[in-house]
Design a protein around this motif. Structure first.
Motif, PDB file in Angstrom:
ATOM      1  N   ARG A 243       0.798  -1.222   0.000  1.00  0.00           N
ATOM      2  CA  ARG A 243       0.000   0.000   0.000  1.00  0.00           C
ATOM      3  C   ARG A 243       0.833   1.275   0.000  1.00  0.00           C
ATOM      4  O   ARG A 243       0.291   2.372  -0.102  1.00  0.00           O
ATOM      5  N   CYS A 244       2.134   1.165   0.112  1.00  0.00           N
ATOM      6  CA  CYS A 244       2.999   2.359   0.140  1.00  0.00           C
ATOM      7  C   CYS A 244       2.894   3.094  -1.188  1.00  0.00           C
ATOM      8  O   CYS A 244       2.813   2.498  -2.255  1.00  0.00           O
ATOM      9  N   LEU A 245       2.882   4.424  -1.105  1.00  0.00           N
ATOM     10  CA  LEU A 245       2.729   5.254  -2.310  1.00  0.00           C
ATOM     11  C   LEU A 245       4.069   5.749  -2.857  1.00  0.00           C
ATOM     12  O   LEU A 245       4.102   6.507  -3.815  1.00  0.00           O
ATOM     13  N   SER A 246       5.166   5.363  -2.227  1.00  0.00           N
ATOM     14  CA  SER A 246       6.497   5.811  -2.677  1.00  0.00           C
ATOM     15  C   SER A 246       6.644   7.330  -2.678  1.00  0.00           C
ATOM     16  O   SER A 246       7.239   7.894  -3.594  1.00  0.00           O
ATOM     17  N   CYS A 247       6.112   7.972  -1.672  1.00  0.00           N
ATOM     18  CA  CYS A 247       6.282   9.420  -1.596  1.00  0.00           C
ATOM     19  C   CYS A 247       7.426   9.734  -0.631  1.00  0.00           C
ATOM     20  O   CYS A 247       8.143   8.853  -0.184  1.00  0.00           O
ATOM     21  N   GLY A 248       7.591  10.991  -0.309  1.00  0.00           N
ATOM     22  CA  GLY A 248       8.710  11.361   0.552  1.00  0.00           C
ATOM     23  C   GLY A 248       8.290  11.779   1.953  1.00  0.00           C
ATOM     24  O   GLY A 248       9.106  12.294   2.716  1.00  0.00           O
ATOM     25  N   VAL A 249       7.040  11.550   2.321  1.00  0.00           N
ATOM     26  CA  VAL A 249       6.573  12.022   3.626  1.00  0.00           C
ATOM     27  C   VAL A 249       7.396  11.415   4.766  1.00  0.00           C
ATOM     28  O   VAL A 249       7.944  12.128   5.614  1.00  0.00           O
ATOM     29  N   CYS A 250       7.518  10.090   4.759  1.00  0.00           N
ATOM     30  CA  CYS A 250       8.159   9.434   5.899  1.00  0.00           C
ATOM     31  C   CYS A 250       9.607   9.880   6.063  1.00  0.00           C
ATOM     32  O   CYS A 250      10.056  10.161   7.169  1.00  0.00           O
ATOM     33  N   THR A 251      10.334   9.957   4.961  1.00  0.00           N
ATOM     34  CA  THR A 251      11.757  10.286   5.080  1.00  0.00           C
ATOM     35  C   THR A 251      11.983  11.781   5.285  1.00  0.00           C
ATOM     36  O   THR A 251      12.894  12.171   6.001  1.00  0.00           O
ATOM     37  N   HIS A 331       2.007  10.608   9.795  1.00  0.00           N
ATOM     38  CA  HIS A 331       1.662  11.439   8.638  1.00  0.00           C
ATOM     39  C   HIS A 331       1.676  10.697   7.312  1.00  0.00           C
ATOM     40  O   HIS A 331       1.460  11.308   6.275  1.00  0.00           O
ATOM     41  N   CYS A 332       1.915   9.401   7.350  1.00  0.00           N
ATOM     42  CA  CYS A 332       1.879   8.637   6.097  1.00  0.00           C
ATOM     43  C   CYS A 332       0.447   8.645   5.565  1.00  0.00           C
ATOM     44  O   CYS A 332      -0.488   8.341   6.301  1.00  0.00           O
ATOM     45  N   PRO A 333       0.266   8.982   4.295  1.00  0.00           N
ATOM     46  CA  PRO A 333      -1.103   9.044   3.759  1.00  0.00           C
ATOM     47  C   PRO A 333      -1.824   7.704   3.777  1.00  0.00           C
ATOM     48  O   PRO A 333      -3.050   7.674   3.665  1.00  0.00           O
ATOM     49  N   GLY A 335      -0.909   5.253   6.239  1.00  0.00           N
ATOM     50  CA  GLY A 335      -0.702   4.641   7.550  1.00  0.00           C
ATOM     51  C   GLY A 335       0.285   3.491   7.593  1.00  0.00           C
ATOM     52  O   GLY A 335       0.103   2.537   8.346  1.00  0.00           O
ATOM     53  N   MET A 336       1.357   3.568   6.810  1.00  0.00           N
ATOM     54  CA  MET A 336       2.394   2.526   6.894  1.00  0.00           C
ATOM     55  C   MET A 336       3.048   2.596   8.265  1.00  0.00           C
ATOM     56  O   MET A 336       3.358   3.680   8.749  1.00  0.00           O
ATOM     57  N   ASP A 337       3.288   1.428   8.856  1.00  0.00           N
ATOM     58  CA  ASP A 337       3.789   1.378  10.218  1.00  0.00           C
ATOM     59  C   ASP A 337       5.110   0.612  10.249  1.00  0.00           C
ATOM     60  O   ASP A 337       5.125  -0.623  10.234  1.00  0.00           O
TER      61      ASP A 337
HETATM   62  S1  SF4 Z   1       4.968   8.150   3.714  1.00  0.00           S
HETATM   63 FE1  SF4 Z   1       3.910   6.220   3.603  1.00  0.00          FE
HETATM   64  S2  SF4 Z   1       3.212   6.066   1.484  1.00  0.00           S
HETATM   65 FE2  SF4 Z   1       4.791   7.648   1.540  1.00  0.00          FE
HETATM   66  S3  SF4 Z   1       6.677   6.503   1.039  1.00  0.00           S
HETATM   67 FE3  SF4 Z   1       6.514   6.596   3.261  1.00  0.00          FE
HETATM   68  S4  SF4 Z   1       5.522   4.665   3.800  1.00  0.00           S
HETATM   69 FE4  SF4 Z   1       5.162   4.981   1.615  1.00  0.00          FE
END
Ligand code: SF4
Ligand code: SF4
Ligand code: SF4
Ligand code: SF4
Ligand code: SF4
Lengths: 353, 316
Positions: A243-251, A331-333, A335-337
């Protein structure tokens, strides 16, 4: 504790104003448009300070700006000779002293991860070092951990002092401050008042109850040991990252993520070499010039994030590259944990693809 | 009476996988889930916290899993069903391979609005919905907030809370009524002076991180791995942390969604910095309606205006 200082709510803005004369003071502030998501900004008079909810961004930009000019260059073309000369010169950057005021203990520990990456070993990053040498961290005992916080699982707690020069403890009438390092003791000379007996006692209670407010029983250390066993289990990584969207929020929100990219940004004959944040979750993070990408899908990319934080970095530097602040899940869109994935590393249950 | 579980059970033999939501790390954050095992049907949930638009996963799914012969089951709120329809219109997903479970939608909860509406502060342990109210349980007790007060901006302006395309529909919630002026937010901004609007966007976009969650959460942003925001040759946008570069990225994003955006609001919901980037796309949706009487994602047979060319159209 000895050497405690006290600043009341009413005196806080004046203290910050005085500090701002000597340094850039980064504080969590509430903006009108986003009242529930304070962010770190350099202090200015009249700002709406908010130490209550966890700031949406970490304070990492203070030491590791999102975009940083490393040098400037200019190209010169000669009409007579068929050559292009590139002249380089260093950016005469001035690094102002900085104070991170009122971050969480987890953010303060996040900087220790940066210190390992940028200051240890044969190459010391001169930009980071220049900033870090002039930096002071005042962390605050965490007032309200939420469901995403997991400092307890990475060997810390909401009243941790590691990585802080000064610890501030919120009490009813203001803040009790303790100097933890030499720098921190020196800093407290800016604060004239000392706390009363009652305030000292209240601070002790706040500290003790905060310390136990995040579950410390469920450490991730043992689960993380299983990372290499899972490394080649593609089905596991596919299943957990689907379900990860490969965005940059988490990092980008992460106080311990330090990956960067270098680009030459040119405009006519002028240009600058820029260091800017990168993220291993982006598709092109390890893309090679040939077009080949050794981490072709988000499964390999997410595996890198878990591995870097919970296996490779600890192996080399003796601590997780994660301070448990929980921003990446909060803040993951989708909810990746990351905690849950580390916990699952050791599970024997078969996963289907 | 149909329940989510009974519907999914009834379609199970026709599908390879069902895209839905399940409970996440706390009661406030349901997460997308891909059900491939019958026993996991029980874990599916649907309530006004199920915010993510699942159609975002479909275009990639169809590219990589096209050899499978069974259908893909997907849960779709009103706005999600518009996104699905737009993907079908553009040939990015195949209608015949979809089994759509439509959900009548009462609006989804904006977590920040919920935090503002609460009078208690203890961590939330359970959330329930009944009679238009959100019932929140925490260590401090139980409190109720009207759902209407805490729904997201996208829902306040939603015109299709009843799904536009589905094979079977679940009527667990009353769909939101169509609002009087769905473009009121855009118009309020547009009525301001040029200087005021510029100041507004500079202030909003200044805090953009360029994390691209707005792009990656968008079901119609299908070239995200080759996005020109990050392309090096040619280079359109620098890596500088300046509002000019952020603005350029958002303008590009907006224009690539012109006449395609289904107003699902995922771009805005995904943004950690709460930047109202949806407003930009709403403007283009309004223009598409004014110019061509076209509303993206409402008719699987309609041709998107910017995928066609009609020399007689004036006013562009
Ligand atoms: S914030 Fe969530 S959706 Fe975006 S890359 Fe990280 S884990 Fe994936
Ligand atoms: S990985 Fe997540 S929890 Fe750990 S430091 Fe980064 S943002 Fe915080
Ligand atoms: S590799 Fe990934 S997890 Fe590690 S610091 Fe870089 S961006 Fe963060
Ligand atoms: S999600 Fe928000 S912060 Fe991230 S790039 Fe989009 S507008 Fe900027
Ligand atoms: S641009 Fe925003 S509102 Fe429009 S389809 Fe994409 S995510 Fe939805």
């Amino acid at each position: 504790m000895n050497n405690a200082s006290f600043v009341s709510h009413a005196e806080l803005a004046d203290l910050l104003r005085r500090l701002s004369e000597q340094a850039e003071v980064w504080v969590p502030t509430r903006q009108a448009m986003t009242p529930h998501r304070p962010m770190f900004r350099p202090f200015q008079a009249g700002m709406d300070l908010d130490f209550q909810p966890m700031p949406v961004t970490s304070a990492k930009g203070v030491l590791f700006p999102q975009g940083e000019e490393l040098l400037k260059f200019r190209k010169e073309k000669s009409l007579s000779e068929a050559t292009v000369t590139t002249l380089l010169w260093e950016d005469p950057a001035v690094f102002r002293p900085t104070i991170v005021f009122g971050c969480r203990p987890c953010d303060a520990r996040g900087f220790l991860v940066f210190d390992r990456a940028f200051l240890q070993g044969s190459f010391v990053d001169p930009f980071y070092k220049a900033r870090r040498d002039k930096n002071l961290v005042v962390s605050m005992v965490c007032p309200e951990p939420d469901a995403a916080c997991f400092c307890g699982a990475v060997g810390s707690h909401p009243a941790d002092t590691e990585g802080s020069d000064v610890q501030m403890i919120p009490v009813k009438e203001g803040y009790v401050l303790h100097g933890l390092t030499e720098k921190g003791q020196e800093f407290l000379k800016n604060v004239e008042n000392t706390p009363s007996q009652a305030q000292q006692e209240e601070a002790r209670q706040v500290w003790t109850s905060a310390q136990g407010s995040v579950d410390s029983g469920a450490s991730l250390t043992d689960d993380a040991q299983h990372f290499f066993k899972r490394f080649a289990d593609t089905a596991f990584w596919r299943f957990h990252t689907e379900r990860c969207l490969s965005c940059g929020v988490c990092t980008y929100l992460c106080p311990t993520c330090y990956c960067f990219t270098l680009t030459d940004e040119t405009n006519g004959v002028h240009g600058e070499r820029l260091r800017s944040w990168d993220a291993c979750m982006f598709h092109h993070f390890t893309q090679e010039a040939s077009g080949h990408n050794p981490r072709p899908t988000k499964a390999e990319r997410f595996r890198n994030r878990v591995g870097h934080k919970f296996s490779y970095f600890p192996e080399k530097h003796g601590r997780f590259a994660c301070c448990g602040c929980g921003r990446c899940l909060r803040h993951c869109p989708v909810g990746m944990d990351i905690r849950a994935i580390v916990r699952a590393l050791g599970e024997s249950e078969e996963v289907h693809d | 009476m149909n329940t989510l579980q009974s519907i999914v059970e009834s379609i199970w033999d026709q599908v390879d996988v069902v895209l839905g939501w399940r409970v996440g790390y706390d009661p406030l954050h349901p997460v997308p889930t891909f059900v491939r095992d019958r026993k996991d049907i029980a874990s599916l949930i649907w309530n006004p916290l199920c915010a993510p638009n699942l159609s975002v996963f479909l275009a990639k799914f169809f590219r990589t899993a096209s050899q499978r012969d069974k259908k893909i089951g997907i849960l779709a709120k009103g706005c999600d069903s518009r996104s699905l329809t737009a993907l079908i219109q553009e040939g990015l997903v195949d209608r015949d391979r979809l089994l759509i479970v439509g959900l009548t939608c009462p609006g989804t909860v904006d977590p920040d609005a919920l935090a503002a509406a609460r009078t208690q502060s203890g961590p939330i342990t359970a959330v329930a919905f009944a009679n238009g109210m959100v019932e929140i349980t925490s260590a401090d007790g139980v409190e109720c907030v009207p759902l209407d007060r805490v729904i997201e901006r996208r829902c306040q302006r939603c015109r299709h809370a009843h799904p536009v395309l589905y094979d079977v529909v679940l009527h667990d919630f009353e769909p939101r009524p169509v609002p009087k002026d769905p473009f009121a937010h855009v118009e309020a901004l547009e009525n301001q002076s040029l200087e005021a609007r510029k100041a507004f966007w500079l202030k909003e976009l200044e805090r953009c991180l360029r994390c691209y969650a707005c792009r990656n959460a968008c079901p119609l942003c299908v070239c995200q791995d080759h996005c020109l925001a990050e392309s090096r040759t040619p280079k359109w946008v620098t890596q500088k942390d300046t509002v000019a570069d952020k603005f350029l990225f958002h303008m590009i994003h907006t224009l690539h969604l012109a006449g395609r955006c289904t107003e699902c609001g995922e771009c805005e919901r995904a943004c950690p910095m709460k930047i109202p980037v949806g407003l930009l796309k709403e403007k283009t949706a309004q223009i598409a309606m004014d110019l061509w009487h076209y509303e993206s994602g409402t008719d699987p047979g309609a041709r998107p205006p910017l995928l066609s060319y009609d020399a007689s159209v004036t006013g562009i």
